[in-house]
Design a protein around this motif. Sequence first.
Motif, short mmCIF file in Angstrom:
data_model
loop_
_atom_site.label_atom_id
_atom_site.label_comp_id
_atom_site.label_asym_id
_atom_site.label_seq_id
_atom_site.Cartn_x
_atom_site.Cartn_y
_atom_site.Cartn_z
N SER A 55 -7.80 -0.84 0.04
CA SER A 55 -8.78 -0.24 -0.87
C SER A 55 -8.43 -0.58 -2.31
O SER A 55 -7.30 -0.97 -2.60
CB SER A 55 -8.78 1.29 -0.71
OG SER A 55 -7.59 1.82 -1.25
N LEU A 56 -9.39 -0.42 -3.17
CA LEU A 56 -9.16 -0.72 -4.58
C LEU A 56 -8.13 0.24 -5.16
O LEU A 56 -7.33 -0.12 -6.02
CB LEU A 56 -10.49 -0.61 -5.35
CG LEU A 56 -10.44 -1.08 -6.81
CD1 LEU A 56 -10.01 -2.53 -6.91
CD2 LEU A 56 -11.79 -0.88 -7.48
N ASP A 57 -8.15 1.47 -4.66
CA ASP A 57 -7.17 2.46 -5.12
C ASP A 57 -5.74 2.00 -4.86
O ASP A 57 -4.88 2.12 -5.73
CB ASP A 57 -7.40 3.79 -4.37
CG ASP A 57 -8.17 4.76 -5.24
OD1 ASP A 57 -8.59 4.33 -6.35
OD2 ASP A 57 -8.36 5.91 -4.82
N GLU A 58 -5.51 1.50 -3.66
CA GLU A 58 -4.18 1.00 -3.34
C GLU A 58 -3.77 -0.10 -4.30
O GLU A 58 -2.63 -0.16 -4.76
CB GLU A 58 -4.16 0.44 -1.91
CG GLU A 58 -4.17 1.50 -0.84
CD GLU A 58 -4.14 0.90 0.56
OE1 GLU A 58 -4.13 1.68 1.51
OE2 GLU A 58 -4.11 -0.35 0.70
N CYS A 59 -4.72 -0.95 -4.59
CA CYS A 59 -4.46 -2.06 -5.50
C CYS A 59 -4.11 -1.53 -6.90
O CYS A 59 -3.14 -1.96 -7.52
CB CYS A 59 -5.70 -2.95 -5.54
SG CYS A 59 -5.66 -4.20 -6.79
N HIS A 60 -4.88 -0.57 -7.36
CA HIS A 60 -4.61 0.02 -8.67
C HIS A 60 -3.25 0.72 -8.70
O HIS A 60 -2.50 0.58 -9.66
CB HIS A 60 -5.71 1.02 -9.04
CG HIS A 60 -6.97 0.36 -9.48
ND1 HIS A 60 -8.17 1.01 -9.54
CD2 HIS A 60 -7.22 -0.92 -9.87
CE1 HIS A 60 -9.10 0.16 -9.95
NE2 HIS A 60 -8.55 -1.01 -10.15
N ASN A 61 -2.96 1.45 -7.63
CA ASN A 61 -1.67 2.14 -7.59
C ASN A 61 -0.51 1.16 -7.67
O ASN A 61 0.48 1.40 -8.35
CB ASN A 61 -1.55 2.96 -6.30
CG ASN A 61 -2.44 4.17 -6.35
OD1 ASN A 61 -2.87 4.60 -7.43
ND2 ASN A 61 -2.76 4.72 -5.18
N SER A 90 0.83 -1.20 0.00
CA SER A 90 0.00 0.00 0.00
C SER A 90 0.87 1.25 0.00
O SER A 90 0.41 2.33 -0.35
CB SER A 90 -0.89 0.02 1.24
OG SER A 90 -1.57 -1.21 1.34
N LYS A 125 -4.94 -3.72 -15.78
CA LYS A 125 -6.12 -3.37 -15.00
C LYS A 125 -7.35 -4.08 -15.57
O LYS A 125 -8.19 -4.60 -14.83
CB LYS A 125 -6.32 -1.86 -15.06
CG LYS A 125 -7.21 -1.31 -13.99
CD LYS A 125 -7.14 0.21 -14.01
CE LYS A 125 -8.45 0.80 -13.53
NZ LYS A 125 -8.51 2.24 -13.78
N GLU A 127 -0.08 -0.13 -11.03
CA GLU A 127 0.57 0.88 -11.88
C GLU A 127 2.09 0.88 -11.64
O GLU A 127 2.86 0.96 -12.59
CB GLU A 127 -0.03 2.27 -11.61
CG GLU A 127 0.38 3.26 -12.65
CD GLU A 127 -0.36 4.59 -12.52
OE1 GLU A 127 -1.08 4.78 -11.52
OE2 GLU A 127 -0.19 5.42 -13.42
#
Length: 833
Positions: free
Chosen positions: A500-506, A153, A577, A509
Amino acid sequence: MNRNRRRRNEDDNGWAEWGGYFEAKKSKLQEQFRETAATEVEKISDIFKGVAIIVNGLTNPSAEELKKLMAEHGGVFHIYQHSSTTHIVASNLPNVKISKLGSVPIVKPSWITDSITLGKLLDYRRYLLYTNQSTSQPKLDFPVVNRTAKTASDPDFLGEFYNNSRLHLIATLGAEFKQLVAELRDRPERHFPGREKLLEIPTRLNCFVPAPVIMHIDMDCFFVSVGLRTRPELRGQPVAVTHARRAQINANKEREEAVTMNLDRQPEMIEVQMIDGKSSMSEVASCSYEARKCGVKNGMFLGAAAKLCPDIKTIPYDFEGYKEVSMTLYKTIASYTLDIEAVSCDEMYVDITEIFRIFNLSVEDWARHIRAEIMSVTGCPCSTGFGANRLQARLATKKAKPAGSYYLRPDDVEAYMAEIALADLPGVGRATLQKLKGLGLETCGDVQVASLSVLQRELGSKAGETLLEQARGVDKKPLNFHHERKSVSAEINYGIRFKSLDECHNFLESLSNEVWNRLDEVKMRARCVSLKLMVRAADAPVETAKFLGHGICDSFSKSTTTNYVITDPKSIYKEAKSLYEKLHVDFAELRGMGIQLTKLEKIAPINPTLNKFLQKTPTKREQIPVVAVPKPTVTSSKPIPKEKSTRGRPKGGKKAPTSSKNSLSNFFKSKKENAKLQHKQVEIDFEVLKELPQDIRDEVIREYNLDVDLAKPKPQPAAEDKILVPTETKKRSHFEGLQWCQLRPILYAWMKSEKEPANVDVEMLGEHFKQLALDRQIDMLKIAFNFLHRTFGQLDCRWHRAYHAIVDLTQQGMLARYGSMLFVNKDFDCCFC
DNA sequence: ATCCTCCCCTAC
DNA sequence: TAAGGTAGGGGAGGAT
């Protein structure tokens, strides 16, 4: 790198600069962002007033992004360190470099991003990359709140993890040495200063060594030996290299529970059974022979190792030391020969046949010499094994260890092999061993008399066959001196606990960036992205026994073959993604993620003549024949014909798009206009015309007042021309969205590109190639497009250059005569001649 | 029959 | 606490 290499010292076989290899890698990064044009940014704040940073190594955000952030928030970005530089930003910096950086604090990039997020300059001391946890690191005078990137994260996690991962180091160093051997062999000169030392060895009569002779060389417990160079007092003691210092950790109820629960699930993991809630689960990267005597093995948890060997001493990792020693090892061997197949940072195969032929040495003389030299230049012991093939050499090393040498003579092979345990064969691991045990087989002797069909049924056809050969000491695989990459990947299965999904996406990336950088580093491009996920098994406990480990998982993977060549990290992220979404995995259950790139293509044209030509600025003359054709609006393009292309079509029963017609029609319109513009005559290839759909063909004939009678075929084309035009039996859908092209010149160019033009029989190669295509049932068009794409795809679609390169070659007599040609790229830019 | 995808296995 | 990566070979099974 290339530029550096040209400066090389003639006397050292390129070694002076090999020493600077890692240095060069870093300065290349600096060059990269220096070339980036200064972007005009809007000032947002003055957070970083008085701050001037340099970026060292790979960071997230990237140096380029940090540069922009600094500009936006009132800071200064230096390319090189300067007396006014206030901070060095880095995610991972080798210890050895720190001393050279002086007193400027080294901070993590999150210092910058966090400050921006909070809108004020935070105390950098909380973001220092280094703390005084190891003696080799600088002591800091002020108290440090060590803010470690513990899980994925954290934006700094990727760099920090790789900075501490032994497996990552092993894998990347291995790949780098493979590449370096290949590069050294590509140089025209051969210079082996080491060989002079061999003249000093007294030659003996009758030391004939039957060819071929392969040497396998392997450092003894590599990480430990490197560590003991500076710790002579630990020699002769049981030593292990681990992250943890102590085998016991503070008791913790939750963890004890987690360990117990996981033990229930993994009874087959013997070393796990030996541990309890207090045992360290730090892995032993390498252990000394004294520790091995007690049963300690590499990869074991420290807690388990200490149960077997209570006296075990731990020493920390020294990644810079490993790099340095392996570099010296390779340097030493390469001063004798370049017939080297790099296996890893501490192991290689060497074809030593030539040395024996020239120097009339006995295997023992040579082994003694080379082992002594390695010991003296690296301070670390190694073992050598010799045999007629790689398998024999390798098994000989096994017997030689530690710190010894053994030659498995051809006459002894049969008897020697019979005694070898199956587990000692390369390629026989845990699973295979289990299967063989099931068949009642334990030694190579047992396998020698086993039936092939039984082995194949149990292990698969290929593995069964190789096992039978191996058991007799046979190994048909020759040494591979020129290694070519087939895939590039980055994977992390540790510390993955997304909230969170954001952490996963980051994180995805970051991984995309990482894998892109690696691809770019080897000068390649990819057309296939795979995503691999490790997901907590349904019945596995949420808490893993090992701190932040992946625990018991199921793994899933999914790949996509793109219809374009990937030329930036954003595309990788986009594809990854979308793959992640298709796998329908809850981010909270993720325990590991990896991205792999395959279907790789070399970035640079192979043909030196083409290459040279493509670098030239096109003259006016060269630009004339380029005709831009409007993109068809009906469908997406497919640059390379794929059998599966029809499958990817909209599933709603739509008719196949008619892009081919549209663009052809457009094409001829543009062609006409272009011809008018130039007051030139238009040439239209008969074969191309013949293949046009009826309505367009009629249109073209009308438009150009062509005197063509299609019913009356034109003189019989030459044999190879026939296959140039896809026949009616081929499914048209393969080429939907593509144009025809004349293939012969292209194929010739391809063939030429792999063999130098002199002494190549073009006609013969043409036949050969045709046969290849027929045998493998590959469409000639597909081959041609693959070639075009691979060679020119990344050059900003400068097809006109490609064309002129071919014309140029033709004029030099290097290509056969060519007919009309049409080149098309994925954006439907065309050039016709 | 052959290719592609998604695994598994192995090595360091 | 701990840093369980990476590349290649190959097989099963489905698609073509």
